[in-house]
Design a protein around this motif. Structure first.
Motif, PDB file in Angstrom:
ATOM      1  N   VAL A   1     -22.570  -9.787 -19.974  1.00  0.00           N
ATOM      2  CA  VAL A   1     -23.420  -8.991 -20.528  1.00  0.00           C
ATOM      3  C   VAL A   1     -22.800  -7.798 -21.034  1.00  0.00           C
ATOM      4  O   VAL A   1     -21.758  -6.942 -20.167  1.00  0.00           O
ATOM      5  CB  VAL A   1     -24.548  -8.500 -19.271  1.00  0.00           C
ATOM      6  CG1 VAL A   1     -25.501  -7.399 -20.034  1.00  0.00           C
ATOM      7  CG2 VAL A   1     -25.205  -9.611 -18.854  1.00  0.00           C
ATOM      8  N   THR A   2     -23.047  -7.175 -22.319  1.00  0.00           N
ATOM      9  CA  THR A   2     -22.321  -5.994 -22.604  1.00  0.00           C
ATOM     10  C   THR A   2     -22.847  -4.587 -21.897  1.00  0.00           C
ATOM     11  O   THR A   2     -23.764  -4.730 -21.238  1.00  0.00           O
ATOM     12  CB  THR A   2     -22.334  -5.838 -24.092  1.00  0.00           C
ATOM     13  OG1 THR A   2     -23.667  -5.638 -24.447  1.00  0.00           O
ATOM     14  CG2 THR A   2     -21.617  -6.816 -24.991  1.00  0.00           C
ATOM     15  N   ASP A   3     -22.290  -3.521 -22.154  1.00  0.00           N
ATOM     16  CA  ASP A   3     -22.793  -2.412 -21.475  1.00  0.00           C
ATOM     17  C   ASP A   3     -23.971  -2.071 -22.189  1.00  0.00           C
ATOM     18  O   ASP A   3     -24.749  -1.026 -21.688  1.00  0.00           O
ATOM     19  CB  ASP A   3     -21.785  -1.096 -21.702  1.00  0.00           C
ATOM     20  CG  ASP A   3     -21.162  -1.051 -22.841  1.00  0.00           C
ATOM     21  OD1 ASP A   3     -21.372  -1.559 -23.839  1.00  0.00           O
ATOM     22  OD2 ASP A   3     -20.221   0.026 -23.092  1.00  0.00           O
ATOM     23  N   GLY A   4     -24.201  -2.360 -23.368  1.00  0.00           N
ATOM     24  CA  GLY A   4     -25.510  -2.019 -24.117  1.00  0.00           C
ATOM     25  C   GLY A   4     -26.848  -2.806 -23.508  1.00  0.00           C
ATOM     26  O   GLY A   4     -27.874  -2.785 -23.878  1.00  0.00           O
ATOM     27  N   GLY A   5     -26.371  -3.910 -22.672  1.00  0.00           N
ATOM     28  CA  GLY A   5     -27.525  -4.825 -22.474  1.00  0.00           C
ATOM     29  C   GLY A   5     -27.501  -6.181 -23.137  1.00  0.00           C
ATOM     30  O   GLY A   5     -28.374  -7.022 -22.963  1.00  0.00           O
ATOM     31  N   GLU A   6     -26.790  -6.442 -23.996  1.00  0.00           N
ATOM     32  CA  GLU A   6     -26.650  -7.665 -24.861  1.00  0.00           C
ATOM     33  C   GLU A   6     -26.144  -8.774 -24.191  1.00  0.00           C
ATOM     34  O   GLU A   6     -24.990  -8.667 -23.652  1.00  0.00           O
ATOM     35  CB  GLU A   6     -25.937  -7.194 -26.175  1.00  0.00           C
ATOM     36  CG  GLU A   6     -25.786  -8.315 -27.124  1.00  0.00           C
ATOM     37  CD  GLU A   6     -24.890  -8.031 -28.637  1.00  0.00           C
ATOM     38  OE1 GLU A   6     -24.213  -8.946 -28.863  1.00  0.00           O
ATOM     39  OE2 GLU A   6     -24.709  -6.853 -28.422  1.00  0.00           O
ATOM     40  N   GLN A   7     -26.813  -9.817 -24.085  1.00  0.00           N
ATOM     41  CA  GLN A   7     -26.197 -10.871 -23.422  1.00  0.00           C
ATOM     42  C   GLN A   7     -25.420 -11.767 -24.641  1.00  0.00           C
ATOM     43  O   GLN A   7     -25.391 -12.017 -25.655  1.00  0.00           O
ATOM     44  CB  GLN A   7     -27.349 -12.006 -23.324  1.00  0.00           C
ATOM     45  CG  GLN A   7     -28.700 -11.525 -22.510  1.00  0.00           C
ATOM     46  CD  GLN A   7     -28.154 -11.889 -21.067  1.00  0.00           C
ATOM     47  OE1 GLN A   7     -27.584 -12.766 -20.766  1.00  0.00           O
ATOM     48  NE2 GLN A   7     -28.928 -11.427 -20.027  1.00  0.00           N
TER      49      GLN A   7
ATOM     50  N   ILE B   1     -19.335  -6.060 -19.295  1.00  0.00           N
ATOM     51  CA  ILE B   1     -18.271  -5.239 -19.777  1.00  0.00           C
ATOM     52  C   ILE B   1     -18.738  -3.700 -19.994  1.00  0.00           C
ATOM     53  O   ILE B   1     -19.741  -3.683 -20.489  1.00  0.00           O
ATOM     54  CB  ILE B   1     -17.958  -6.029 -21.301  1.00  0.00           C
ATOM     55  CG1 ILE B   1     -17.648  -7.679 -21.020  1.00  0.00           C
ATOM     56  CG2 ILE B   1     -17.064  -5.054 -21.964  1.00  0.00           C
ATOM     57  CD1 ILE B   1     -17.638  -8.064 -22.446  1.00  0.00           C
ATOM     58  N   MET B   2     -17.938  -3.132 -19.018  1.00  0.00           N
ATOM     59  CA  MET B   2     -18.267  -1.618 -19.121  1.00  0.00           C
ATOM     60  C   MET B   2     -16.827  -0.859 -18.969  1.00  0.00           C
ATOM     61  O   MET B   2     -16.013  -1.398 -18.365  1.00  0.00           O
ATOM     62  CB  MET B   2     -19.156  -1.305 -18.167  1.00  0.00           C
ATOM     63  CG  MET B   2     -18.765  -1.625 -16.624  1.00  0.00           C
ATOM     64  SD  MET B   2     -19.800  -0.896 -15.384  1.00  0.00           S
ATOM     65  CE  MET B   2     -20.748  -2.512 -14.969  1.00  0.00           C
ATOM     66  N   ASP B   3     -16.893   0.327 -19.124  1.00  0.00           N
ATOM     67  CA  ASP B   3     -16.039   1.236 -18.747  1.00  0.00           C
ATOM     68  C   ASP B   3     -16.111   1.622 -16.942  1.00  0.00           C
ATOM     69  O   ASP B   3     -16.872   2.226 -16.745  1.00  0.00           O
ATOM     70  CB  ASP B   3     -15.910   2.572 -19.471  1.00  0.00           C
ATOM     71  CG  ASP B   3     -14.858   3.674 -19.154  1.00  0.00           C
ATOM     72  OD1 ASP B   3     -13.972   3.436 -18.509  1.00  0.00           O
ATOM     73  OD2 ASP B   3     -14.608   4.454 -20.003  1.00  0.00           O
ATOM     74  N   TYR B   4     -15.332   0.951 -16.232  1.00  0.00           N
ATOM     75  CA  TYR B   4     -15.421   1.187 -14.857  1.00  0.00           C
ATOM     76  C   TYR B   4     -15.192   2.438 -14.316  1.00  0.00           C
ATOM     77  O   TYR B   4     -15.636   2.923 -13.418  1.00  0.00           O
ATOM     78  CB  TYR B   4     -14.664  -0.042 -14.096  1.00  0.00           C
ATOM     79  CG  TYR B   4     -14.884  -0.157 -12.366  1.00  0.00           C
ATOM     80  CD1 TYR B   4     -16.123  -0.457 -12.143  1.00  0.00           C
ATOM     81  CD2 TYR B   4     -13.872   0.503 -11.746  1.00  0.00           C
ATOM     82  CE1 TYR B   4     -16.245  -0.667 -10.836  1.00  0.00           C
ATOM     83  CE2 TYR B   4     -14.155   0.096 -10.273  1.00  0.00           C
ATOM     84  CZ  TYR B   4     -15.229  -0.243  -9.796  1.00  0.00           C
ATOM     85  OH  TYR B   4     -15.630  -0.399  -8.514  1.00  0.00           O
ATOM     86  N   GLY B   5     -14.143   3.171 -14.850  1.00  0.00           N
ATOM     87  CA  GLY B   5     -13.828   4.504 -14.504  1.00  0.00           C
ATOM     88  C   GLY B   5     -15.022   5.368 -14.493  1.00  0.00           C
ATOM     89  O   GLY B   5     -15.272   6.280 -13.756  1.00  0.00           O
ATOM     90  N   LYS B   6     -15.406   5.537 -15.704  1.00  0.00           N
ATOM     91  CA  LYS B   6     -16.729   6.307 -16.146  1.00  0.00           C
ATOM     92  C   LYS B   6     -17.831   6.026 -15.101  1.00  0.00           C
ATOM     93  O   LYS B   6     -18.639   6.897 -14.654  1.00  0.00           O
ATOM     94  CB  LYS B   6     -17.143   5.898 -17.595  1.00  0.00           C
ATOM     95  CG  LYS B   6     -18.177   6.668 -18.047  1.00  0.00           C
ATOM     96  CD  LYS B   6     -18.415   6.525 -19.460  1.00  0.00           C
ATOM     97  CE  LYS B   6     -19.678   7.345 -20.089  1.00  0.00           C
ATOM     98  NZ  LYS B   6     -20.195   6.849 -21.373  1.00  0.00           N
ATOM     99  N   TYR B   7     -18.138   4.603 -15.002  1.00  0.00           N
ATOM    100  CA  TYR B   7     -19.156   4.034 -13.815  1.00  0.00           C
ATOM    101  C   TYR B   7     -18.971   4.519 -12.714  1.00  0.00           C
ATOM    102  O   TYR B   7     -20.049   5.138 -12.090  1.00  0.00           O
ATOM    103  CB  TYR B   7     -19.250   2.632 -13.945  1.00  0.00           C
ATOM    104  CG  TYR B   7     -20.126   2.125 -12.897  1.00  0.00           C
ATOM    105  CD1 TYR B   7     -21.504   2.035 -12.951  1.00  0.00           C
ATOM    106  CD2 TYR B   7     -19.305   1.416 -11.742  1.00  0.00           C
ATOM    107  CE1 TYR B   7     -22.348   1.395 -11.899  1.00  0.00           C
ATOM    108  CE2 TYR B   7     -20.156   0.740 -10.842  1.00  0.00           C
ATOM    109  CZ  TYR B   7     -21.735   0.858 -10.944  1.00  0.00           C
ATOM    110  OH  TYR B   7     -22.346   0.443  -9.841  1.00  0.00           O
TER     111      TYR B   7
END
Length: 165
Positions: free
Chosen positions: A15-21, A55-61
């Protein structure tokens, strides 16, 4: 939480950080897609079949998560239990003073523990202590509720009051 190369599963749902599969693919493929976007692949649901990775920016999370936790700690309020000791033969003015103290504690949002210690021959008259407790509860009833009614425990009688909502 597993990140990037730590993910050892054969197949993962991405899944992307925007929620797209993006669908089900191998972990290696998913990692490539994440690297193309300069982001991290993070396993968010390890018990699902197949495991779900985002898929995301883990540091920001992590930064946002710690910020949220700090905010929650700031808004959290610890409820203290304040104690008021009555005596078996308490005078009216002393009694009123204790009621005023209880009112102050309860207004501040704390709970109040009211206690009477029985000394010597006073143990023969627990009904007098019970009457005192009942009188105290009635004096406080407009701003407090009795959480735990008066109960004799050993040589001490205890009652707990909580502030009214």
């Amino acid at each position: 939480m597993q990140i990037n190369e730590d993910i050892r599963d054969r197949e993962v749902r991405v899944v992307t950080d925007g929620g797209e599969q993006l669908g089900i693919m191998s972990a290696r493929e998913a990692l490539k897609k994440a690297e193309e976007r300069n982001l991290d692949l993070v396993k968010i649901s390890p018990n699902a079949k197949p495991p779900v990775c985002k898929i995301m920016d883990y540091g920001k999370y992590r930064f946002e998560q710690s910020k949220r936790e700090k905010e929650n700690r700031k808004n959290q309020r610890v409820i203290e239990i304040k104690e008021i000791r009555l005596s078996l033969n308490i005078d009216t003015h002393d009694f009123e003073t204790k009621v005023n103290h209880a009112h102050k504690f309860l207004k501040a949002g704390n709970k109040v523990k009211v206690s009477i210690r029985f000394r010597g021959r006073e143990m023969a008259h627990p009904q007098i202590g019970e009457a005192s407790m009942k009188r105290f509860a009635e004096a406080c009833e407009e701003f407090a509720t009795v959480e735990k009614p008066a109960k004799l425990e050993g040589r001490q009688m205890l009652m707990f009051l909580a502030p009214k909502a």
